[in-house]
Design an enzyme around this catalytic site. Sequence first.
Site, PDB file in Angstrom:
ATOM      1  N   HIS A 114      18.146 -95.891 -15.296  1.00  0.00           N
ATOM      2  CA  HIS A 114      18.037 -96.843 -14.189  1.00  0.00           C
ATOM      3  C   HIS A 114      19.316 -97.024 -13.371  1.00  0.00           C
ATOM      4  CE1 HIS A 114      14.042 -97.487 -15.430  1.00  0.00           C
ATOM      5  NE2 HIS A 114      14.152 -98.553 -16.184  1.00  0.00           N
ATOM      6  N   HIS A 185      10.400-102.321 -10.230  1.00  0.00           N
ATOM      7  CA  HIS A 185      10.228-102.526 -11.678  1.00  0.00           C
ATOM      8  C   HIS A 185       9.720-103.922 -12.046  1.00  0.00           C
ATOM      9  CE1 HIS A 185      11.411-102.050 -15.972  1.00  0.00           C
ATOM     10  NE2 HIS A 185      11.430-100.759 -15.705  1.00  0.00           N
ATOM     11  N   GLU A 321       5.538 -98.216 -12.473  1.00  0.00           N
ATOM     12  CA  GLU A 321       6.689 -97.797 -11.672  1.00  0.00           C
ATOM     13  C   GLU A 321       6.385 -96.460 -11.009  1.00  0.00           C
ATOM     14  OE1 GLU A 321       9.961 -97.744 -14.631  1.00  0.00           O
ATOM     15  OE2 GLU A 321       8.526 -98.859 -15.807  1.00  0.00           O
TER      16      GLU A 321
HETATM   17  C1  GLA Z   1      11.588 -98.407 -18.051  1.00  0.00           C
HETATM   18  C2  GLA Z   1      11.590 -97.460 -19.183  1.00  0.00           C
HETATM   19  C3  GLA Z   1      11.542 -98.184 -20.475  1.00  0.00           C
HETATM   20  C4  GLA Z   1      12.591 -99.269 -20.547  1.00  0.00           C
HETATM   21  C5  GLA Z   1      12.479-100.180 -19.356  1.00  0.00           C
HETATM   22  C6  GLA Z   1      13.588-101.183 -19.280  1.00  0.00           C
HETATM   23  O1  GLA Z   1      10.353 -98.850 -17.715  1.00  0.00           O
HETATM   24  O2  GLA Z   1      10.509 -96.552 -19.109  1.00  0.00           O
HETATM   25  O3  GLA Z   1      11.720 -97.276 -21.536  1.00  0.00           O
HETATM   26  O4  GLA Z   1      13.871 -98.700 -20.603  1.00  0.00           O
HETATM   27  O5  GLA Z   1      12.517 -99.463 -18.186  1.00  0.00           O
HETATM   28  O6  GLA Z   1      13.672-101.960 -20.403  1.00  0.00           O
END
Ligand code: GLA
Length: 356
Positions: A114, A185, A321
């Site tokens: 991220h 997100h 997402e």
């Molecule tokens: C995304 C990832 C997850 C996790 C979240 C944040 O959705 O796919 O594995 O890391 O972000 O907690």
Amino acid sequence: MSHPSGVRQEVFGSMPDGREARIFTLRNHNGLKARVTEYGAILVSMETPDQAGNPADITHGFDTLEGWLNNPPYLGATIGRFGNRIANGKFTLDGREYTLATNNEPGGIPCHLHGGVRGFDKALWRGRPTADNGVEFTRVSLDGEEGYPGNLTVKVTYTLTDDNELKWEAVATTDAQTVVNIVHHTYWNLSGDPATSINDHELMLAAEAYLPTDAGMIPTGEIAPVAGTPMDFTTPHAIGERVEADFEALKLGGGYDHCWVLENGRGVRFAARVKDPKSGRVMEIFTDQPGIQFYGANFLDGSVTGKGGVKYARRSALCLETEGFPDAPNKPNFPSCVLRPGQTYRHTLIHKFSAG
Ligand code: GLA
């Protein structure tokens, strides 16, 4: 203070360095209400009516800016420069290797997640109301920020329409080649009660295939058919129905946490539909992206206290997402996430709300 467009803006709070972050309120004619803030270009809340017409906030988050400043699960955030994971935090572009932070360690295997330590979700954006009941956030991610090359000029716009759509759009340009995957997100619980599980929510995904991962949650590169597996959401299924099935992908992810390969198509097309049978709320997702990460909030464990003092439990929400494929910078067979000078990155994500 109200803008001529009807968008209301207020000071949300102050950043640790004293800069003010504003919050904007969007309403439509059917009683929907979205709040977005300059901090992280975050969706703070989304109120929609249930089948009886009673509105409720259907997102996880925090009541105050101070709460949002410490947001390990990336609730509501706009994530960049590259959302999702990059193996070992390394990639090569035109023969040059770039090293990013390894800020995540699923299965004990470090990776970049991220956008790094201070990604787009922790930046203070500049927001301004648009003429069509929206807010446009802008920022420049400087060359070298979190290890990424190129000055990236980014615009993220939220628009609330009278068709009950919350539209999130990202546009970016660069002055040097780079990789881009800007991702929204929000954690959704359509019941309006964030203390309940999403196991009863029924999900449908317009995807015949998904991307299996290794133990570090990095795609192996394989594009696997969903048919005959618990990953098959081509017809609606309750999320809890198969989440504990004896299936390798679910064991590695601790539940659903994978990128599904959306059916081919040009432009913005249907990607997902989720329904909470109790409240009757439905959310449909439309996008122009090749993939969608369905994350069932398996990592929430009650340690984050959110709005109204609720401790967010495992599987109390889901994220849908829309995205380029995870680790695309290291996977030549995946759609390219490289952006070069003169090109424009575009990402449209539409949430369409209804109840019945
Ligand atoms: C995304 C990832 C997850 C996790 C979240 C944040 O959705 O796919 O594995 O890391 O972000 O907690």
